[in-house]
Design an enzyme around this catalytic site. Sequence first.
Site, PDB file in Angstrom:
ATOM      1  N   GLU A 226       0.861  -1.190   0.000  1.00  0.00           N
ATOM      2  CA  GLU A 226       0.000   0.000   0.000  1.00  0.00           C
ATOM      3  C   GLU A 226       0.888   1.227   0.000  1.00  0.00           C
ATOM      4  O   GLU A 226       1.905   1.248   0.687  1.00  0.00           O
ATOM      5  CB  GLU A 226      -0.858   0.076   1.274  1.00  0.00           C
ATOM      6  CG  GLU A 226      -2.074  -0.789   1.264  1.00  0.00           C
ATOM      7  CD  GLU A 226      -1.923  -1.905   2.268  1.00  0.00           C
ATOM      8  OE1 GLU A 226      -1.058  -1.799   3.154  1.00  0.00           O
ATOM      9  OE2 GLU A 226      -2.662  -2.897   2.164  1.00  0.00           O
TER      10      GLU A 226
ATOM     11  N   TYR B  16       7.505   2.284  -7.937  1.00  0.00           N
ATOM     12  CA  TYR B  16       6.863   0.975  -8.088  1.00  0.00           C
ATOM     13  C   TYR B  16       6.380   0.745  -9.526  1.00  0.00           C
ATOM     14  O   TYR B  16       6.525  -0.353 -10.058  1.00  0.00           O
ATOM     15  CB  TYR B  16       5.695   0.839  -7.103  1.00  0.00           C
ATOM     16  CG  TYR B  16       6.111   0.947  -5.646  1.00  0.00           C
ATOM     17  CD1 TYR B  16       7.161   0.172  -5.146  1.00  0.00           C
ATOM     18  CD2 TYR B  16       5.471   1.823  -4.772  1.00  0.00           C
ATOM     19  CE1 TYR B  16       7.560   0.270  -3.827  1.00  0.00           C
ATOM     20  CE2 TYR B  16       5.862   1.927  -3.442  1.00  0.00           C
ATOM     21  CZ  TYR B  16       6.904   1.147  -2.975  1.00  0.00           C
ATOM     22  OH  TYR B  16       7.302   1.240  -1.667  1.00  0.00           O
TER      23      TYR B  16
HETATM   24  C1  LIG Z   1      10.610   6.299  -2.424  1.00  0.00           C
HETATM   25  C2  LIG Z   1      12.116   6.248  -2.166  1.00  0.00           C
HETATM   26  C3  LIG Z   1      12.425   4.933  -1.411  1.00  0.00           C
HETATM   27  C4  LIG Z   1      12.863   6.265  -3.494  1.00  0.00           C
HETATM   28  O1  LIG Z   1      14.245   6.068  -3.232  1.00  0.00           O
HETATM   29  P1  LIG Z   1      15.384   6.666  -4.198  1.00  0.00           P
HETATM   30  O2  LIG Z   1      16.667   6.035  -3.818  1.00  0.00           O
HETATM   31  O3  LIG Z   1      15.324   8.144  -4.173  1.00  0.00           O
HETATM   32  O4  LIG Z   1      14.871   6.124  -5.625  1.00  0.00           O
HETATM   33  P2  LIG Z   1      15.725   5.945  -6.955  1.00  0.00           P
HETATM   34  O5  LIG Z   1      16.826   6.947  -7.012  1.00  0.00           O
HETATM   35  O6  LIG Z   1      16.083   4.512  -7.096  1.00  0.00           O
HETATM   36  O7  LIG Z   1      14.636   6.341  -8.054  1.00  0.00           O
HETATM   37  C5  LIG Z   1      13.795   5.336  -8.610  1.00  0.00           C
HETATM   38  C6  LIG Z   1      12.608   5.974  -9.296  1.00  0.00           C
HETATM   39  O8  LIG Z   1      11.756   6.586  -8.332  1.00  0.00           O
HETATM   40  C7  LIG Z   1      11.159   7.759  -8.910  1.00  0.00           C
HETATM   41  N1  LIG Z   1      11.669   8.933  -8.198  1.00  0.00           N
HETATM   42  C8  LIG Z   1      12.643   8.950  -7.249  1.00  0.00           C
HETATM   43  N2  LIG Z   1      12.774  10.203  -6.762  1.00  0.00           N
HETATM   44  C9  LIG Z   1      11.882  10.971  -7.417  1.00  0.00           C
HETATM   45  C10 LIG Z   1      11.522  12.359  -7.345  1.00  0.00           C
HETATM   46  N3  LIG Z   1      12.126  13.196  -6.490  1.00  0.00           N
HETATM   47  N4  LIG Z   1      10.527  12.790  -8.161  1.00  0.00           N
HETATM   48  C11 LIG Z   1       9.903  11.960  -9.008  1.00  0.00           C
HETATM   49  N5  LIG Z   1      10.191  10.626  -9.124  1.00  0.00           N
HETATM   50  C12 LIG Z   1      11.166  10.158  -8.335  1.00  0.00           C
HETATM   51  C13 LIG Z   1      11.600   7.803 -10.353  1.00  0.00           C
HETATM   52  O9  LIG Z   1      10.675   7.049 -11.116  1.00  0.00           O
HETATM   53  C14 LIG Z   1      12.937   7.087 -10.282  1.00  0.00           C
HETATM   54  O10 LIG Z   1      13.315   6.535 -11.499  1.00  0.00           O
HETATM   55  P3  LIG Z   1      14.211   7.416 -12.513  1.00  0.00           P
HETATM   56  O11 LIG Z   1      15.442   7.812 -11.756  1.00  0.00           O
HETATM   57  O12 LIG Z   1      14.472   6.480 -13.641  1.00  0.00           O
HETATM   58  O13 LIG Z   1      13.381   8.601 -12.879  1.00  0.00           O
HETATM   59  C15 LIG Z   1      12.597   7.482  -1.329  1.00  0.00           C
HETATM   60  O14 LIG Z   1      12.135   8.657  -1.967  1.00  0.00           O
HETATM   61  C16 LIG Z   1      12.136   7.488   0.102  1.00  0.00           C
HETATM   62  O15 LIG Z   1      12.800   6.933   0.982  1.00  0.00           O
HETATM   63  N6  LIG Z   1      10.972   8.126   0.377  1.00  0.00           N
HETATM   64  C17 LIG Z   1      10.426   8.198   1.742  1.00  0.00           C
HETATM   65  C18 LIG Z   1       9.883   6.873   2.186  1.00  0.00           C
HETATM   66  C19 LIG Z   1       8.754   6.408   1.304  1.00  0.00           C
HETATM   67  O16 LIG Z   1       7.885   7.167   0.898  1.00  0.00           O
HETATM   68  N7  LIG Z   1       8.764   5.074   1.038  1.00  0.00           N
HETATM   69  C20 LIG Z   1       7.719   4.425   0.278  1.00  0.00           C
HETATM   70  C21 LIG Z   1       6.691   3.930   1.218  1.00  0.00           C
HETATM   71  S1  LIG Z   1       5.437   2.997   0.373  1.00  0.00           S
END
Ligand SMILES: CC(C)(COP(=O)(O)OP(=O)(O)OC[C@H]1O[C@@H](n2cnc3c(N)ncnc32)[C@H](O)[C@@H]1OP(=O)(O)O)[C@@H](O)C(=O)NCCC(=O)NCCS
Length: 146
Positions: A106, A118
């Site tokens: 979720e 995702y």
């Molecule tokens: C969600 C989260 C885990 C992503 O981690 P991350 O290391 O920044 O992600 P990545 O660098 O591997 O990016 C993967 C994809 O996520 C998306 N993404 C990541 N950061 C983004 C941003 N600031 N804006 C838009 N899309 C974004 C993109 O689709 C990206 O792919 P791309 O680089 O080819 O465009 C991180 O933002 C986080 O810890 N957020 C807070 C916790 C959270 O919300 N967890 C999910 C709970 S369900």
Amino acid sequence: MDNLKISNMTISDFENISPTLTSDFDDFWSCKTLYSELNNPHSHYIVAKIHTEIVGFAGIWKSVDDVHITDIVVKKDFRKRGIGSLLLQKLISISKELKFKELTLEVNSSNEVARKLYLKFGFKELGIRKKYYNNTDDAIIMTLYM
Ligand SMILES: CC(C)(COP(=O)(O)OP(=O)(O)OC[C@H]1O[C@@H](n2cnc3c(N)ncnc32)[C@H](O)[C@@H]1OP(=O)(O)O)[C@@H](O)C(=O)NCCC(=O)NCCS
């Protein structure tokens, strides 16, 4: 990322991140919940480390028919460098190795960043739980068929 290593989360890793869990990682998981998850035989938690610094963690909960992603969090200063993708890839491969066919989760409907992550890995948005978070925000149910 050259120096990044993913391993199973240990109690020592938990003790390492717990003082900064809400400030440096995220505010929606309490230490208490994470600790109980680590001791739950149905759960599996992993950490991403650069040298000795923990820069992210993620976990699953194994049900009878499917696997549920309980959390995936990257340390604030290390986001947008591919670490979330590596953690998710690892959870997918662990689930496949365990012969599960479905991975589900979720996500808050307002969490565009996580939804994009995702979707990038082939998850489909299959349902909605109205007012799931704090009786306010909707949850989107996302599933990956492996
Ligand atoms: C969600 C989260 C885990 C992503 O981690 P991350 O290391 O920044 O992600 P990545 O660098 O591997 O990016 C993967 C994809 O996520 C998306 N993404 C990541 N950061 C983004 C941003 N600031 N804006 C838009 N899309 C974004 C993109 O689709 C990206 O792919 P791309 O680089 O080819 O465009 C991180 O933002 C986080 O810890 N957020 C807070 C916790 C959270 O919300 N967890 C999910 C709970 S369900």
